[in-house]
Design a protein around this motif. Sequence first.
Motif, mmCIF file in Angstrom:
data_model
loop_
_atom_site.group_PDB
_atom_site.id
_atom_site.type_symbol
_atom_site.label_atom_id
_atom_site.label_comp_id
_atom_site.label_asym_id
_atom_site.label_seq_id
_atom_site.Cartn_x
_atom_site.Cartn_y
_atom_site.Cartn_z
ATOM 1 N N LEU A 140 -44.270 65.923 112.387
ATOM 2 C CA LEU A 140 -44.878 64.750 112.175
ATOM 3 C C LEU A 140 -45.947 64.685 113.135
ATOM 4 N N MET A 143 -47.552 61.976 115.537
ATOM 5 C CA MET A 143 -46.540 61.384 116.237
ATOM 6 C C MET A 143 -45.841 62.196 117.219
ATOM 7 N N GLU A 161 -53.866 59.879 112.781
ATOM 8 C CA GLU A 161 -53.239 59.273 111.697
ATOM 9 C C GLU A 161 -53.798 59.034 110.336
ATOM 10 N N GLU A 180 -35.669 62.812 108.470
ATOM 11 C CA GLU A 180 -36.580 61.855 109.331
ATOM 12 C C GLU A 180 -37.987 62.034 108.667
ATOM 13 N N ILE A 181 -38.511 63.121 108.243
ATOM 14 C CA ILE A 181 -39.763 63.301 107.792
ATOM 15 C C ILE A 181 -40.028 62.566 106.496
ATOM 16 N N THR A 183 -38.077 60.252 105.287
ATOM 17 C CA THR A 183 -37.991 58.737 105.765
ATOM 18 C C THR A 183 -39.290 58.238 106.106
ATOM 19 N N HIS A 184 -39.988 59.137 106.931
ATOM 20 C CA HIS A 184 -41.325 58.480 107.559
ATOM 21 C C HIS A 184 -42.221 58.341 106.229
ATOM 22 N N THR A 187 -41.908 56.093 103.497
ATOM 23 C CA THR A 187 -42.236 54.661 103.867
ATOM 24 C C THR A 187 -43.834 54.373 103.811
ATOM 25 N N TYR A 300 -39.198 63.095 116.930
ATOM 26 C CA TYR A 300 -38.813 62.572 115.948
ATOM 27 C C TYR A 300 -39.118 63.525 114.578
ATOM 28 N N GLY A 301 -38.389 63.967 113.826
ATOM 29 C CA GLY A 301 -38.663 64.710 112.455
ATOM 30 C C GLY A 301 -38.435 66.053 112.689
#
Length: 387
Positions: A140, A143, A161, A180-181, A183-184, A187, A300-301
């Motif tokens: 990600l 991030m 971004e 996690e990817i 979910t990101h 969202t 994260y991810g």
Amino acid sequence: MKDILIITSYFPPEIGAASNRMFHLAKGLQTLDYKVSVITPMPNYPTGKIFQEYKGKFKYKRVENKITIYRLWFYASNSKNKFLRLFAMFSYSFSLIWFFMWNKIPETVIVQSPPLLVAFTNMFFLRSKKRKLILNVSDLWPMAGLELGAFKKNLSYRMLEKIERFNYRNADVVLGQSEEIITHISTLYPDTIIQLYRNYPDFEPPKIIDKLPSEGKITLVYAGLLGMAQGIYKLCEQLDYSRLEFHIYGNGAEKSKIENFIVKNPELPITYHGEVTRDELHKELLKYDITVIPLFNRIYGSVPSKIFEYARLGLPMLYFGGGEGEDLVKTYNLGWTAPAGNYQALNELIATIDKQYLTFENKQRIRTLALEQFDFNKQLKELKLYI
């Protein structure tokens, strides 16, 4: 036979997880009776220098394993200078645009991200109602760059971004390598088709050596990129060697620092073995008791593909990176975990490892589990539904 184009920044003969992942994807789709072609830069990773065979070429075409591979010129660099690295990405983007102008592009295209700007080039110039764009997201960005300390939250970050979100918004399907990817992205864009696509390996593992755990010290091995994100130099400094010896395979930005550290500390049981081919590495790894999978910071991810590769080999692993990778190791009982960045906890954990866990039977259990749970071909057939 349906045509599929894969656009990636990494591909063999380059080494590393990204290169292996895209090769297995291309080879797997070819076995499912797709006509696969690949666009990639001239090989240069991880040295940042074009491999000798490809120097001086603007475009290089070759058919390997019935896969047509187009290698395009770009400015190769692994410099820490941000402007040089940015120029390298732009140069590949320019080569891609030139290729798009003079070549027919298939109706189905799989785009690898990151690099974020290269992915943006593909998503921007290949948009078409008649074309399906599949974005394969393995990390990600931006991030991840922020967590690694490569970026700050400023105007440049906000622009990245926007580029990231443009890529997701214009993808017909997004493949994410972690929950996690998924979910990101869901969202941000809940209506986008998103599919979990793990970095499962596809190779015939060598026979597990039926031997007792090593006498004396535990033999711990690391194999892979020697970069800042992995933090192997820091690991060399912080490990307690009273109960283990440390073996290292690979290449990367920290190679010289690690070699110098070994020279300056000859009393420490650290051995750097250099680089070997992937097939050779798999045989070498089976000689050791435990493999370590470190991340300097929890990202994260990110889920290191080494988890799935080492499980297929039947290697117990020591995971030192936090996040979803840690959860996988715990869920499937693949080894031990220590909090990312906590070297005291890591050393305390190593001191408690029972050699009774390092048996042939347990290694066989890990391999059997991997063959059942981390099945590349099963996942590939599921992917076919989205192509």
